[in-house]
Design an enzyme around this catalytic site. Structure first.
Site, PDB file in Angstrom:
ATOM      1  N   LEU A  83       0.883  -1.163   0.000  1.00  0.00           N
ATOM      2  CA  LEU A  83       0.000   0.000   0.000  1.00  0.00           C
ATOM      3  C   LEU A  83       0.917   1.207   0.000  1.00  0.00           C
ATOM      4  O   LEU A  83       1.893   1.245   0.763  1.00  0.00           O
ATOM      5  CB  LEU A  83      -0.904   0.008   1.239  1.00  0.00           C
ATOM      6  N   ASP A  84       0.643   2.192  -0.841  1.00  0.00           N
ATOM      7  CA  ASP A  84       1.547   3.328  -0.916  1.00  0.00           C
ATOM      8  C   ASP A  84       1.463   4.191   0.339  1.00  0.00           C
ATOM      9  O   ASP A  84       0.647   3.959   1.227  1.00  0.00           O
ATOM     10  CB  ASP A  84       1.313   4.149  -2.192  1.00  0.00           C
ATOM     11  N   LEU A  85       2.318   5.189   0.401  1.00  0.00           N
ATOM     12  CA  LEU A  85       2.468   6.029   1.592  1.00  0.00           C
ATOM     13  C   LEU A  85       1.135   6.555   2.115  1.00  0.00           C
ATOM     14  O   LEU A  85       0.860   6.514   3.321  1.00  0.00           O
ATOM     15  CB  LEU A  85       3.407   7.199   1.269  1.00  0.00           C
TER      16      LEU A  85
END
Length: 303
Positions: A123-125
């Site tokens: 999951l991105d930032l």
């Protein structure tokens, strides 16, 4: 624990080459929780890994039953069975073990008591929600493959205007900047006009590929800007009521029934009890800046 096949207490034999059975030493040490495969290769280069009394000079070696493997003089025990965890990732964490920019990471934020784990996908930032963690790299790769066809479900809040008919076109897939994305099921939940003009939309999205930043890129191609993204489920496992920052181990029975086809029989858990119990969730973390709460956000029941 006996997942790799080598027994540190058995009489030593000669390490096996590529033509023999067994398991590559890097994989064996990764499964035993020593380090990642890439890190194991560095340990071997530094002369810190010894197999049956001989310092290893290459990772192109396999270990089998009867081999004695040590790292920095300490005998390495056989790996524990495959384990899988649900983690409620907060926004603001990078899904990596270390970040060159010094940003906080998922793995430095995990509670104590977990084995060495890797993520199933990322999951991105700025994304949040369900992130699966496992101690089995082969299982992680299997669950990430599009061929496995596990459905990932998200709830996205986006800014812009769109109707259901346009979202329905995603069922045929879409090409964005030369990248082809497979069929996506997107449903418009609600729209609320904002004071600045435009609208904030809630859209549920289901897909099976999970390419890098797929939801954000696809919706952006339709003229929408995603300002919040929550993963609700990954295959049969759901976020449910898992608190932000909390980790829960998937039960051995569920692991065998749902994912047993992706795990070698010798790595399947034999126990019916989970080993990890989290006493309390970490304090909730939310994206920085003003963020509207989901409106009666529906969540699947946990498995």
């Amino acid at each position: 624990m006996a997942a790799h096949g080598f027994d540190p207490n058995a009489p030593g034999g000669e390490g096996q080459g590529e033509g023999h059975g067994g398991e590559r030493v890097a994989k064996a040490l990764a499964r035993a929780g020593i380090a990642s495969r890439r890190e194991v290769e560095k340990l071997i280069e530094a002369g810190r890994v010894v197999l049956n009394g001989k310092v290893l000079k290459t990772p192109a070696v396999k270990v089998t039953a009867g081999d004695v493997l040590t790292v920095d003089g300490k005998v390495v025990g056989a790996a524990e069975p495959t384990r899988l965890f649900r983690y409620h990732k907060p926004a603001g964490l990078v899904t990596t073990h270390s970040d060159p920019k010094g940003r906080p990471t998922v793995f430095r934020s995990l509670p104590p008591g977990l084995p060495r784990v890797i993520s199933v996908g990322r999951l991105d930032l700025n994304s949040e929600g369900l992130l699966l963690l496992t101690n089995d790299g082969a299982l992680a790769r299997a669950l990430e493959l599009p061929a496995t066809a596990l459905v990932r479900r998200y709830r996205a809040r986006a800014r812009g205007r769109i109707d259901q008919a346009e979202l329905d076109k995603l069922k045929d897939g879409i090409t964005v900047e030369g990248v082809r994305y497979g069929p996506i099921e997107a449903t418009l939940e609600k729209a609320k006009d904002s004071a600045e003009g435009g609208a904030n939309l809630w859209i549920t999205v289901a897909l099976t590929e999970g390419k890098n930043r797929e939801v954000r890129k696809v919706l952006q191609a339709l003229g929408l800007t995603v300002n919040r993204l929550i993963r609700l489920s990954y295959g049969p496992l759901a976020l449910g009521t898992l608190a932000i920052g909390a980790v829960e181990e998937v039960g051995p029975r569920v692991l065998r029934e749902q994912f047993g086809s992706h795990i070698p029989p010798e790595n399947l858990p034999g126990s019916e009890r989970t080993l990890f119990q989290m006493s309390a969730a970490k304090p909730a973390r939310r994206p920085s800046g003003p963020v509207a709460k989901p409106d009666a956000e529906p969540r699947p029941k946990p498995v």
